[in-house]
Scaffold this active site. Structure first.
Site: not given
Ligand code: ADP
Length: 482
Positions: A231, A284, A226-227, A462, A250, A383, A173, A150
């Site tokens: 997390g 978020c 991320g989610s 952060e 976060e 959310e 990544k 996002n």
């Molecule tokens: P969103 O897609 O809603 O931003 P995610 O938590 O799915 O939230 O993704 C956030 C980041 O975490 C992305 O870069 C995604 O590729 C990465 N991600 C998703 N699953 C895993 C995992 N099992 N291990 C490490 N990184 C992950």
């Protein structure tokens, strides 16, 4: 065939074992480029390169780090329109929002260029005679970063810049859906002369490349945005290996915006519309729960609906557009799922929620506002991460505060009021990391800490000077001069 954008590993651009097209959500026929997916082996090579580069980089002078970060900042700012356009093309926020975010990334690099020079320690007299005690900060080591889709340039920037400023090496990544801006930062840092291996970009899936970063013993710290569900996996992985990793998360929000009877109505409506629906609600910090006092409720709802009727939802790159598309089909499915959940729960759709057709094929959704909702409904508790908000009617300030805090999240919160008493009380008693008075819950400064409480965040803050809590480790040294 579109261009192939490669991974940056140990100072070399390398192809991956696969590639993924980066698709414009405003026009799914528009492919920005193919972005290489790193293999597991390449992710391991990136970590090895970062480990090998750490001793020299951690001892580099603040001036060397300043110069590289400042150069990166200068280039990002000089190219903010082009980078903002790339951002809007890959993520779907409007062009002014994309340029604003690119500008923010440049400002963040400038801020942390300065922070490299400002890092200080402390000195205390010991409780033992003749002994000196020094507390100094040292870099943590190899920092793994996993970022979401996002904020494709600001979030990578606010992790990469402090990590490098304080002498860490990086393996990042970015989100698989929007790797373009992180690739642009890698290209800029590479050309700015960052030494080989200090900064590594590995693109690909979270479950593959992300997982390697989480599990690898040579990664010392992980910064994740991320989610909540991912997390949690990140935190568990961080403590399950040896050595345990430092971790910073976060995650989500269900941010309340309280509107009291004594609020300036125009300000409240702007805060709500901006906070809930701009950037397609994909923040978020979005104000997805509008908690509105009885006396102003109907006027507020009517005014918000009027504003929503005037908003243009269209191609993010067109001028005059207020809301771009949703980022992809799966996010659109999630938004529609919650719209139907809210209807099934008995909420009243006051406006929007329709899929829209535009000139180009994209994920266009009319912003949706629900009324007659309670704080117990799923639409108030989970959310959505889209242009969907709901209004909960309350009788008093006390009820508003209590509902605002009745959530598993705690990222940001807001209140619109002209009462100093209520504003001050809310600031003190809101269980959120960031509290806004007469301002949208989204939209923050870059030189002060960002982060939440409860289920929204975990670990140190952060941004701003507080970022050093995560990106440095403290050493306490005792010296007896003999
Ligand atoms: P969103 O897609 O809603 O931003 P995610 O938590 O799915 O939230 O993704 C956030 C980041 O975490 C992305 O870069 C995604 O590729 C990465 N991600 C998703 N699953 C895993 C995992 N099992 N291990 C490490 N990184 C992950």
């Amino acid at each position: 065939m579109s261009d192939l954008y490669k991974n940056l590993i140990g100072g070399e651009w390398v192809e991956g074992h696969a590639a993924r097209p980066n698709i414009n959500p405003s026009n799914t026929k528009d492919v920005i480029g193919e972005y290489a997916h790193a293999s597991r082996g390449q992710a391991e090579q990136a970590i090895a390169a970062a480990k090998a580069a750490f001793p020299a980089w951690s001892r580099s002078t603040p001036q060397e780090r300043y110069e590289i970060l400042k150069k990166a900042s200068d280039e990002i700012l000089a190219r903010k329109e082009e980078l903002g356009r790339l951002l809007s093309r890959e993520e779907g926020k409007t062009l002014p929002e994309g340029i604003g975010e690119a500008t923010r990334a440049g400002q963040i690099f400038a801020f942390f260029a300065g922070e490299a020079l400002r890092l200080s320690g402390e000195k205390l007299a010991s409780v033992r005679p003749g002994v000196d005690v020094d507390m100094t900060r040292e870099p943590v080591g190899v920092v793994g970063m996993i970022t979401p889709w996002n904020f494709p340039i600001a979030i990578p920037a606010w992790k990469i810049a402090p990590a490098l400023a304080y002498g860490n090496t990086v393996v990042i990544k970015p989100a698989d859906l929007v790797p373009g801006c992180a690739w642009a930062i890698a290209d800029i840092l590479h050309r700015a002369g960052i030494p080989k291996g200090v900064f590594n970009l590995v693109m690909g899936r979270g479950s593959e490349v992300g997982q390697i970063i989480l599990d690898h013993p040579d990664v010392t710290a992980i910064s994740f945005t991320g989610s909540v569900s991912t997390g949690r996996k990140v935190a568990l992985a961080a403590v399950s290996g040896t050595p345990m990793k430092k971790v910073q998360l976060e995650m989500g929000g269900k941010n309340p915006l309280v509107v009291l009877d004594d609020a300036d109505l125009k300000t409240a409506v702007e805060c709500a519309v901006n906070g809930a629906f701009f950037s397609t609600g994909q923040r978020c910090t979005a104000s997805s729960r509008l908690i509105v006092q009885d006396g102003v409720h109907d006027k507020f709802v009517d005014a918000v609906v009027e504003r929503l009727k005037g908003l243009v939802v269209d191609d993010a790159l067109k001028s005059g557009v207020h809301i771009g598309p949703v980022v992809d089909q799966s996010q659109l499915d999630q938004d529609l799922k919650y719209i139907s959940i809210a209807k099934d729960e008995g909420a009243k759709l006051a406006w929007g929620g329709e899929l829209l057709n535009r000139e180009t094929p994209g994920f266009y959704l009319q912003p949706a506002l629900f009324t007659e909702t309670t704080n117990q409904m799923r639409i108030s508790r989970e959310e959505v991460f889209g242009p969907v908000a709901n209004v909960v009617r309350v009788k008093s300030y006390d009820e508003a505060l209590s509902l605002a805090n009745d959530t598993e999240f705690g990222l940001s919160s807001g209140i619109c009021t002209s009462s100093l008493k209520h504003a001050s009380h809310f600031r003190r008693n809101s269980e959120a990391g960031m509290v806004m008075v007469n301002l949208p819950t989204a939209g923050v400064d870059y030189h002060v800490p960002f982060g939440g409480r409860k289920g929204s965040s975990y670990g140190p803050r952060e941004q701003g000077a507080y970022a050093r809590e995560f990106y440095t480790v403290v050493k306490t040294a005792y010296t007896l001069p003999v």
